[in-house]
Design a protein around this motif. Structure first.
Motif, PDB file in Angstrom:
ATOM      1  N   SER A 131     108.278 -15.769 176.325  1.00 26.75           N
ATOM      2  CA  SER A 131     108.156 -16.706 175.202  1.00 26.75           C
ATOM      3  C   SER A 131     109.452 -17.465 175.018  1.00 26.75           C
ATOM      4  N   ASP A 132     109.361 -18.639 174.447  1.00 24.53           N
ATOM      5  CA  ASP A 132     110.513 -19.511 174.243  1.00 24.53           C
ATOM      6  C   ASP A 132     111.388 -18.924 173.132  1.00 24.53           C
ATOM      7  N   PRO A 133     112.647 -18.551 173.418  1.00 25.23           N
ATOM      8  CA  PRO A 133     113.483 -17.934 172.378  1.00 25.23           C
ATOM      9  C   PRO A 133     113.805 -18.868 171.224  1.00 25.23           C
ATOM     10  N   ARG A 134     113.608 -20.174 171.421  1.00 24.25           N
ATOM     11  CA  ARG A 134     113.888 -21.135 170.355  1.00 24.25           C
ATOM     12  C   ARG A 134     112.744 -21.229 169.351  1.00 24.25           C
ATOM     13  N   VAL A 135     111.600 -20.656 169.691  1.00 26.40           N
ATOM     14  CA  VAL A 135     110.417 -20.744 168.842  1.00 26.40           C
ATOM     15  C   VAL A 135     110.302 -19.462 168.024  1.00 26.40           C
ATOM     16  N   PRO A 136     110.271 -19.558 166.690  1.00 26.68           N
ATOM     17  CA  PRO A 136     110.138 -18.345 165.867  1.00 26.68           C
ATOM     18  C   PRO A 136     108.856 -17.582 166.193  1.00 26.68           C
ATOM     19  N   ASP A 137     108.936 -16.267 166.042  1.00 24.68           N
ATOM     20  CA  ASP A 137     107.767 -15.436 166.322  1.00 24.68           C
ATOM     21  C   ASP A 137     106.562 -15.829 165.493  1.00 24.68           C
ATOM     22  N   HIS A 138     106.803 -16.385 164.292  1.00 26.57           N
ATOM     23  CA  HIS A 138     105.662 -16.695 163.427  1.00 26.57           C
ATOM     24  C   HIS A 138     104.876 -17.909 163.898  1.00 26.57           C
ATOM     25  N   ASN A 139     105.173 -18.450 165.080  1.00 31.40           N
ATOM     26  CA  ASN A 139     104.347 -19.510 165.655  1.00 31.40           C
ATOM     27  C   ASN A 139     103.363 -18.977 166.705  1.00 31.40           C
ATOM     28  N   TYR A 140     103.416 -17.677 167.003  1.00 23.43           N
ATOM     29  CA  TYR A 140     102.523 -17.092 168.001  1.00 23.43           C
ATOM     30  C   TYR A 140     101.327 -16.458 167.293  1.00 23.43           C
ATOM     31  N   ASP A 141     100.358 -17.292 166.933  1.00 24.28           N
ATOM     32  CA  ASP A 141      99.207 -16.805 166.173  1.00 24.28           C
ATOM     33  C   ASP A 141      98.304 -15.926 167.041  1.00 24.28           C
ATOM     34  N   ILE A 142      97.891 -14.813 166.463  1.00 29.18           N
ATOM     35  CA  ILE A 142      96.943 -13.900 167.088  1.00 29.18           C
ATOM     36  C   ILE A 142      95.636 -14.007 166.308  1.00 29.18           C
ATOM     37  N   MET A 143      94.505 -14.123 167.016  1.00 26.39           N
ATOM     38  CA  MET A 143      93.214 -14.312 166.350  1.00 26.39           C
ATOM     39  C   MET A 143      92.276 -13.157 166.681  1.00 26.39           C
ATOM     40  N   SER A 144      91.611 -12.640 165.650  1.00 27.06           N
ATOM     41  CA  SER A 144      90.571 -11.629 165.851  1.00 27.06           C
ATOM     42  C   SER A 144      89.205 -12.254 165.607  1.00 27.06           C
ATOM     43  N   GLY A 145      88.156 -11.569 166.069  1.00 30.31           N
ATOM     44  CA  GLY A 145      86.788 -12.045 165.847  1.00 30.31           C
ATOM     45  C   GLY A 145      86.219 -12.821 167.009  1.00 30.31           C
ATOM     46  N   VAL A 146      87.055 -13.190 167.963  1.00 23.47           N
ATOM     47  CA  VAL A 146      86.627 -13.784 169.232  1.00 23.47           C
ATOM     48  C   VAL A 146      87.433 -13.107 170.337  1.00 23.47           C
ATOM     49  N   ASP A 147      86.957 -13.212 171.580  1.00 22.65           N
ATOM     50  CA  ASP A 147      87.671 -12.700 172.746  1.00 22.65           C
ATOM     51  C   ASP A 147      88.181 -13.885 173.554  1.00 22.65           C
ATOM     52  N   TYR A 148      89.420 -13.797 174.035  1.00 20.37           N
ATOM     53  CA  TYR A 148      89.962 -14.945 174.758  1.00 20.37           C
ATOM     54  C   TYR A 148      91.075 -14.538 175.710  1.00 20.37           C
ATOM     55  N   ASP A 149      91.266 -15.381 176.731  1.00 15.96           N
ATOM     56  CA  ASP A 149      92.355 -15.245 177.687  1.00 15.96           C
ATOM     57  C   ASP A 149      93.293 -16.435 177.544  1.00 15.96           C
ATOM     58  N   ILE A 150      94.593 -16.166 177.677  1.00 25.40           N
ATOM     59  CA  ILE A 150      95.618 -17.215 177.709  1.00 25.40           C
ATOM     60  C   ILE A 150      96.219 -17.203 179.105  1.00 25.40           C
ATOM     61  N   ASP A 151      95.976 -18.249 179.875  1.00 31.59           N
ATOM     62  CA  ASP A 151      96.457 -18.307 181.258  1.00 31.59           C
ATOM     63  C   ASP A 151      97.804 -19.013 181.302  1.00 31.59           C
ATOM     64  N   ILE A 152      98.879 -18.244 181.510  1.00 32.20           N
ATOM     65  CA  ILE A 152     100.230 -18.809 181.471  1.00 32.20           C
ATOM     66  C   ILE A 152     100.631 -19.453 182.798  1.00 32.20           C
ATOM     67  N   SER A 153      99.696 -19.534 183.747  1.00 30.29           N
ATOM     68  CA  SER A 153      99.966 -20.321 184.950  1.00 30.29           C
ATOM     69  C   SER A 153      99.486 -21.753 184.788  1.00 30.29           C
ATOM     70  N   ARG A 154      98.779 -22.039 183.715  1.00 26.74           N
ATOM     71  CA  ARG A 154      98.182 -23.353 183.509  1.00 26.74           C
ATOM     72  C   ARG A 154      99.049 -24.192 182.571  1.00 26.74           C
ATOM     73  N   PRO A 155      98.876 -25.522 182.588  1.00 32.06           N
ATOM     74  CA  PRO A 155      99.686 -26.398 181.739  1.00 32.06           C
ATOM     75  C   PRO A 155      99.319 -26.266 180.271  1.00 32.06           C
ATOM     76  N   VAL A 156     100.249 -26.637 179.417  1.00 35.35           N
ATOM     77  CA  VAL A 156     100.017 -26.631 177.978  1.00 35.35           C
ATOM     78  C   VAL A 156      98.807 -27.498 177.657  1.00 35.35           C
ATOM     79  N   GLY A 157      97.955 -26.999 176.784  1.00 34.11           N
ATOM     80  CA  GLY A 157      96.747 -27.714 176.399  1.00 34.11           C
ATOM     81  C   GLY A 157      95.531 -27.309 177.185  1.00 34.11           C
TER      82      GLY A 157
END
Length: 575
Positions: free
Chosen positions: A464-490
């Motif tokens: 994670s980007d050390p310049r970005v506060p932890d409170h910007n990494y939202d975690i969501m419940s109620g759905v299932d999802y994958d975050i692919d960190i090899s892919r571009p933003v968006g």
């Protein structure tokens, strides 16, 4: 007088004039720290850098400088965010509110003993509502300034805009007049919308300085200081609907007639920065003294006189470290009963945890402790909306990992453990989103992860980007999802399904989403949830977490935890 008609500084002789000085001592973002104490650990404050915190430490440095200077002109200012941030201040806002008990607020006790000359209202001063804020202001022995906070309808200042302070430098010398302009953060209109909407407006800080600096000069100020609760980066955490959040450098650059700026809000150390004013060519000194009372700003202005007036001939600043001194005993004694009462409160046992749960990895790994927050939020919203038009919709919940060091120990869980997990005074709200908007919110959070090539080793410390506060990494419940960190933003949410199924979430799906008041109002610039709320729960989320634990008596991940999200790389789980 127009904003451009700044009275010229008197053309005083330079080299042959006797040099005198003015010292300005400044704090900012003390956030309720009086004692050098960590209420979440129930121990003296400590961090890896060896910093100390608190107004009692600042007091010792301030008294030392004042003694050194004797009768020479000295001012003590604060740039805001003083009455929120620790269990001490939460306790006297919520458990034994000063508005009900008549007690003097612990921060007011400390600041009055120190002898502040002026404080500026930060955005967190508004967290507990306007009545408590007004009560606290009345308890202070110095003015609370906020020129750009105006009454919603009339546009007139809601608080004192500036302070004029006069000094008698010595026999045969003219009076020295110092004007102090206070500016608060316009983001308050977003972050505390429920408190201020329809009652206060927050003007652009640069425009407000343009308006008031000429007034202060015309009133006879030889020196003009700005104390501003806004950083110097020029960036905002929210969209363009409100004036700039961190415009301090713009103020120095665009508004003529300012000699120095003490600023805060960004929680940075800026020992000394000079910005050249475009109109006058003068260099304006800027200084930010970190946060929590770790540092004290010392600004020294050299002054010259022709016998009738004064001008600033030079400026410098530095930061003094509070870990070099002991706490002031008078401040400790004044606040000791309130400190002790808070310590007793936060050590009360609320439940038993079956296992230890830690937030250390919650930014990049699904953890039970964040699921606990989401379960409590979702449960509260489901209960509130049962029987309404929204009662049949799936309820999702969003929370970020506020504090990596938060832990629920195996065994007794105390209030300090829960408060350490949710350190902000956010309240719970709910909004209605469709499937496309849910995906957009998750993409917004996923953008902060560093991109890794398919074969590149993944180091959790670099994920994670050390310049970005932890409170910007939202975690969501109620759905299932994958975050692919090899892919571009968006384009990182590669799997998004209804909870526990293979059924994809589609654009026409409708969900109720539980979210904190800061995020829903625009904090962090997550536009998908910035919309009218369908539910407001005016209790702090932290209190909901405490109440839920007390009702059940036991915290067992088996009751609420199911892994529903993961980081992947080209479809392969990272962990």
């Amino acid at each position: 007088m127009t904003s451009s008609s700044v009275p010229p500084r008197p053309a005083l002789p330079g080299s042959g004039s006797p040099v005198h000085d003015l010292t300005v001592l400044g704090s900012t973002d003390t956030h309720g720290f009086v004692y050098n104490w960590d209420y979440y650990r129930d121990a003296e404050y400590d961090d890896p850098a060896g910093n100390d915190v608190g107004l009692a430490k600042l007091a010792t440095l301030i008294h030392r400088v004042r003694a050194e200077r004797g009768d020479r002109p000295t001012l003590v200012l604060d740039a805001g965010d003083t009455i929120q941030g620790t269990p001490l201040t939460t306790y006297y806002a919520r458990q034994e509110p000063i508005t009900s008990t008549g007690q003097t607020h612990p921060v007011a006790r400390a600041m009055n003993l120190i002898g502040y000359d002026a404080v500026v209202l930060g955005n967190h001063e508004f967290n507990y509502g306007l009545p408590l804020l007004e009560h606290w202001i009345r308890q202070l022995d110095c003015p609370a300034l906020a020129a750009n906070a105006v009454h919603h309808d009339s546009g007139e200042p809601a608080y004192q805009p500036y302070q004029m302070t006069r000094f008698a430098p010595g026999p045969g010398l003219p009076e020295l007049v110092v004007g102090i302009l206070g500016l608060t953060n316009p983001g308050t209109a977003i972050w505390d919308r429920a408190v201020v909407e329809g009652r206060l407006r927050f003007e652009d800080m640069v425009a407000c300085a343009h308006r008031w600096v000429p007034v202060i000069r015309a009133a006879g100020a030889h020196v003009v200081l700005v104390s501003a609760h806004g950083g110097d980066s020029g960036a905002s955490s929210y969209g363009p609907e409100m004036p700039n959040e961190n415009p301090t450098a713009f103020i120095a650059e665009q508004v003529p007639g300012i000699d120095a700026i003490l600023f805060g809000h960004a929680h940075q150390e800026v020992p000394q920065r000079f910005v050249t004013n475009r109109v006058t060519g003068d260099r304006v000194l800027l200084c930010e003294p970190s946060y929590w009372g770790q540092r004290l700003a010392r600004i020294d202005l050299s002054l010259v006189t022709d016998g009738t007036g004064w001008r600033v001939a030079g400026a410098r600043s530095a930061l003094l470290n509070t870990n070099t001194v002991a706490e002031d005993p008078a401040v400790l004694a004044a606040v000791r009963p309130q400190h002790a009462r808070t310590v007793d409160y936060v050590n009360r046992v609320v439940a038993t945890s079956v296992v230890e749960m830690s937030a250390a990895e919650s930014r990049y790994r699904d953890t039970p402790i964040l699921s606990y927050v989401n379960e409590v939020q979702a449960d509260a919203v489901r209960t509130a909306l049962a029987g309404t038009a929204y009662g049949g919709l799936p309820v999702l919940s969003v929370t970020p990992p506020f504090r990596r060091t938060a832990v629920f120990p195996a065994g007794d869980v105390r209030i300090k453990d829960v408060a350490g997990l949710y350190i902000f005074d956010n309240t719970l709200e709910a909004v209605l989103l469709d499937g496309r908007e849910v995906a957009a919110h998750l993409e917004r959070s996923a953008r902060y992860f560093r991109r890794f090539a398919p074969q590149e080793p993944v180091d959790p410390a670099r994920i994670s980007d050390p310049r970005v506060p932890d409170h910007n990494y939202d975690i969501m419940s109620g759905v299932d999802y994958d975050i692919d960190i090899s892919r571009p933003v968006g384009d990182r949410i590669t799997r998004l399904t209804h909870a526990g199924t293979d059924q994809p979430v589609v654009a026409t799906d409708r969900f109720v989403v539980a979210v904190n008041s800061y995020r829903r109002a625009g904090g962090g610039n997550f536009p998908a949830v910035v919309r009218p709320a369908i539910h407001h729960d005016h209790r702090e989320i932290r209190q909901l977490l405490i109440d839920w634990a007390q009702r059940r008596g036991k915290i067992d991940p088996a009751d609420f935890y199911r892994q529903n999200w993961r980081l992947v790389r080209a479809g392969v789980p990272v962990f």
